[in-house]
Write an enzyme that holds these catalytic residues in place. Structure first.
Site, PDB file in Angstrom:
ATOM      1  N   SER A   1      -1.250 -12.376  -3.989  1.00 59.75           N
ATOM      2  CA  SER A   1      -1.911 -11.303  -4.719  1.00 59.75           C
ATOM      3  C   SER A   1      -3.206 -10.868  -4.031  1.00 59.75           C
ATOM      4  O   SER A   1      -3.180 -10.270  -2.966  1.00 59.75           O
ATOM      5  CB  SER A   1      -2.158 -11.754  -6.157  1.00 59.75           C
ATOM      6  OG  SER A   1      -2.498 -10.672  -6.992  1.00 59.75           O
TER       7      SER A   1
ATOM      8  N   LYS B   1       3.455 -11.553  -3.597  1.00 59.12           N
ATOM      9  CA  LYS B   1       3.268 -11.029  -4.960  1.00 59.12           C
ATOM     10  C   LYS B   1       2.446  -9.751  -4.869  1.00 59.12           C
ATOM     11  O   LYS B   1       1.233  -9.773  -4.780  1.00 59.12           O
ATOM     12  CB  LYS B   1       2.562 -12.086  -5.820  1.00 59.12           C
ATOM     13  CG  LYS B   1       2.083 -11.604  -7.193  1.00 59.12           C
ATOM     14  CD  LYS B   1       3.221 -11.230  -8.127  1.00 59.12           C
ATOM     15  CE  LYS B   1       2.742 -11.126  -9.572  1.00 59.12           C
ATOM     16  NZ  LYS B   1       1.734 -10.050  -9.796  1.00 59.12           N
TER      17      LYS B   1
ATOM     18  N   ASP C   1      -5.356  -4.940   9.025  1.00 59.89           N
ATOM     19  CA  ASP C   1      -5.223  -3.502   9.269  1.00 59.89           C
ATOM     20  C   ASP C   1      -6.467  -2.919   9.929  1.00 59.89           C
ATOM     21  O   ASP C   1      -6.375  -2.061  10.816  1.00 59.89           O
ATOM     22  CB  ASP C   1      -4.943  -2.769   7.952  1.00 59.89           C
ATOM     23  CG  ASP C   1      -3.565  -3.083   7.390  1.00 59.89           C
ATOM     24  OD1 ASP C   1      -2.688  -3.483   8.182  1.00 59.89           O
ATOM     25  OD2 ASP C   1      -3.372  -2.934   6.171  1.00 59.89           O
TER      26      ASP C   1
END
Length: 701
Positions: free
Chosen positions: A464, A489, A475
């Site tokens: 999560s 998740k 990124d």
């Protein structure tokens, strides 16, 4: 050796005379019928996925309901299933119209079969167990995909094998014939008693679990009783032993450990371990095989300071005979136990000692009460990490490792603000709702607290918010991610009121700023470490009907660096170190061995000597690997593989001493496996820092 016990029938007869609820009384109430309609409407118009309750969905929900009732094809006959095959095309009408008569009728058929079978087992115990354990029969372990038994004789043959296997398992575990009989009688009597206590709310809950679970694993119906205690359960969820448990067939499996909780601190439980017995301090251990999950949880819970004894089969064990009794002192997990903590790690390179920082972040937390009260000095993950960064910068570290292993997530706002410590404002995560609308969250504060070399360490239990953080760092090119594929998740749930109970509904999905979902696949590290956690047992991809991975449009964001330019070199240097490091060598070989043993272990022998030979052969391989590792580290060898967890050097549970700097260049013999991963992450960080600084100097020149 023959196991033969003959006792009187008084105990069984007394049990059979106990009055249970009449099956005819197990019928849906008007409130449940109305709630079923509301659940159907919630799924159709509120769920993230495009849900159509049609004939295709009916087949899936029908199969799911059968799996919930009798997933191992051990109670119902083929003709029972065929008698209710109309539900394969009418379940959609049943929930949309609130007509639950047929689903309840199917449960009553299952109830009849289960009660008859448990009565049959107790009668067999009364007649005496006459098993020689010297034949050549084997028992298939997973019957999920096998055909339904055609008649009673087929079921009798199946249960004779299951009874024989249960008796053999206990017998090999050094129980006397009398103890074997007592244990099995306790098990089946307990199952029969609990079966007879089933009420209409239980049946409705089972059916609703099939309805919601056919859509995704995180949408869930909560009964009025569960709803009333939801807030209390949330407050108490960190009390007891600090472990999240889930049902796994007849067994209760450890899904994850609460960071800073009693079980994690004790170091005696690991994810995918199975709990086969529970006992209180000074009392006998009660066998819990076949017991309902909530009943097992109630037995494990208890007052702070008390001790619970668990009979545990390790995750790596391929046979249920290899269990070990452990003790855990119940406690409450405080915010302080989950606070981020930092330390300095020293790594020797070319005769020179380098200082690197490591910050352990067990969860994304915030003291909501203090925050809402307007207190200026409230505790949060971001604030605690910021303090550790300042301290480590003052110590002169050359880079920082952020350890998010076992971090199951927490407050989304903390994931956003934590990313903000390492970037100069920008987007952090995209959230897409059921209508396709995308909300963009991010860091709005200008400036960065730390702009030096960064490595994020993750594993399969990083989930999560942890995945949002790791994905954003990757990124942005802000640092490297190392370890294992994360949990996956990537969905958001809300809790909505119904006229009868509540529904937890998946309403949105997380996406990285690159546009990739974190759902199902998780975050893939730049450099992979071997892992003993089987992704087929733990992780989003292991859950039935988990939503899939997809993408949305990428948002605009700046790149802070290009770590991928160094990946080939970094991976090669890591590979060379791992080949020479006993702990990494062990992890890689043990992971391959465990996978091979799981593939081979599809059935068990009902012959005592053959079973013993198979178990010994498997454990001999596991013990040899462990002792090779220990020999390379200068540690004493073990005589039994099951004892590996008793020594901190062998487990993944020992905690580093953060009171002083830890020299690791030549002191590998003191490292547990868990610590070895931290040190290797620091080694990778040092490689990365030196390569990056060298390139920057070259570009500057």
């Amino acid at each position: 050796m023959s196991l033969f016990v003959t006792l009187g029938r008084a105990a069984t007869l007394a049990l059979l005379l106990v009055a249970g609820p009449a099956l005819a009384e197990l019928a849906p109430s008007d409130a449940q019928r109305k709630a079923a309609v509301e659940v159907a409407e919630s799924l159709r118009y509120g769920h993230y996925a495009d849900v159509s309750l049609d004939d295709e969905w009916s087949r899936q929900a029908f199969d799911r309901y059968l799996d919930i009732l009798d997933g191992q094809r051990a109670y119902l006959l083929r003709r029972d299933v065929e008698a209710f095959d109309d539900l394969a095309t009418t379940l959609d009408d049943a929930v949309l119209d609130g007509d639950l008569s047929r689903p309840f009728a199917l449960y009553r058929r299952y109830h009849e079969r289960a009660e008859a079978r448990l009565t049959w087992l107790l009668a067999r115990l009364d007649e005496g167990l006459d098993f020689s354990f010297d034949g050549d029969q084997r028992m298939v372990l997973d019957r999920e995909d096998t055909p339904w038994p055609g008649n009673e004789a087929a079921l009798d043959a199946l249960w004779t094998k299951r009874l024989q296997n249960a008796a053999l398992t206990l017998s090999i575990s050094d129980q006397s014939p009398e103890q074997v009989e007592d244990t099995l009688r306790q098990r089946y009597e307990g199952q029969l008693t609990r079966l007879r206590q089933t009420n209409e709310e239980d049946v409705f809950g089972l059916f609703m679990a099939a309805v919601t679970g056919s859509i995704d694993p995180h949408s869930e119906y909560l009964s009025p009783r569960q709803s009333e205690s939801f807030d209390i359960q949330m407050r108490l969820s960190l009390e007891g032993i600090g472990a999240l448990l889930q049902a796994d067939g007849e067994y209760v499996k450890v899904a994850s450990l609460v960071p800073g909780g009693p079980a994690e601190r004790a170091g005696v439980l690991q994810p995918a371990d199975r709990i086969v017995g529970v006992g209180q301090e000074g009392e006998e251990i009660v066998n819990v095989v076949g017991m309902r999950l909530d009943d097992v949880v109630d037995m494990i819970r208890g007052p702070k300071g008390s001790v619970v004894r668990l009979d545990v089969v390790p995750a790596q064990a391929v046979d249920m005979t290899r269990s070990k009794v452990v003790e855990i002192t119940r406690d409450t997990v405080n915010l302080e136990d989950q606070a981020a903590k930092g330390e300095v790690i020293e790594v020797e390179r070319d005769g020179e000692m380098h200082r690197l920082g490591m910050i352990d972040v067990p969860t994304f937390y915030v003291d909501f009460d203090a925050w809402q009260a307007g207190e200026e000095d409230y505790r949060s993950t971001t604030r605690d990490v910021a303090k550790e960064i300042e301290r480590l910068k003052a110590e002169g570290v050359e880079g920082i490792v952020l350890d998010l292993r076992d971090n199951g997530g927490g407050a989304l706002q903390e994931a956003n603000s934590l990313i903000g410590l390492f970037i100069d404002r920008g987007p952090t995560v995209q959230v897409r709702d059921a209508r396709g609308r995308i909300s963009l969250y991010g860091d709005t504060d200008s400036g960065t607290l730390y702009d030096g070399p960064l490595v994020v360490l993750v594993n399969r239990l990083s989930a999560s918010a942890s995945e949002i953080f790791a994905g954003a760092i990757q990124d942005y090119g802000r640092g490297l991610v190392v370890g294992n594929d994360t949990f996956g998740k990537g969905t958001v749930q809300t809790l909505d009121e119904l006229s009868h109970g509540q529904i937890k509904l998946t309403r949105a999905k997380f996406y990285r700023i690159s546009g990739e979902s974190t759902q199902h696949r998780g975050v893939t590290p730049d450099i992979q470490f071997p892992s003993l956690i089987d992704p087929e047992l733990i992780g989003e991809s292991s859950l039935d009907n988990a939503l899939g991975w997809d993408t949305v449009r990428q948002v605009q964001y700046r790149q802070y660096g290009e770590p991928q330019r160094y990946l080939e070199t970094l991976r090669e240097r890591h590979r060379r170190r791992a080949e020479d490091h006993p702990n990494f060598h062990y992890l890689e070989r043990q992971a391959k061995l465990a996978e091979r043993l799981r593939e081979q272990h599809t059935s068990v022998s009902l012959n005592r000597e053959q079973r013993r030979r198979e178990v010994e052969a498997q454990e001999t391989e596991q013990l040899a690997l462990e002792n090779q590792r220990r020999e390379a580290l200068g540690l004493e060898p073990l005589e039994e593989w099951i004892d590996a967890r008793d020594t901190p050097q062998a487990g993944v549970d020992a905690e580093p001493d953060t009171s002083t700097d830890t020299g690791t260049g030549t002191d590998a013999d003191a490292e547990p496996i868990d610590r070895a991963q931290v040190v290797e992450a620091a080694e990778i960080l040092l490689d990365f820092a030196r390569l990056d600084s060298g390139l920057r100097l070259a570009e500057y020149d």
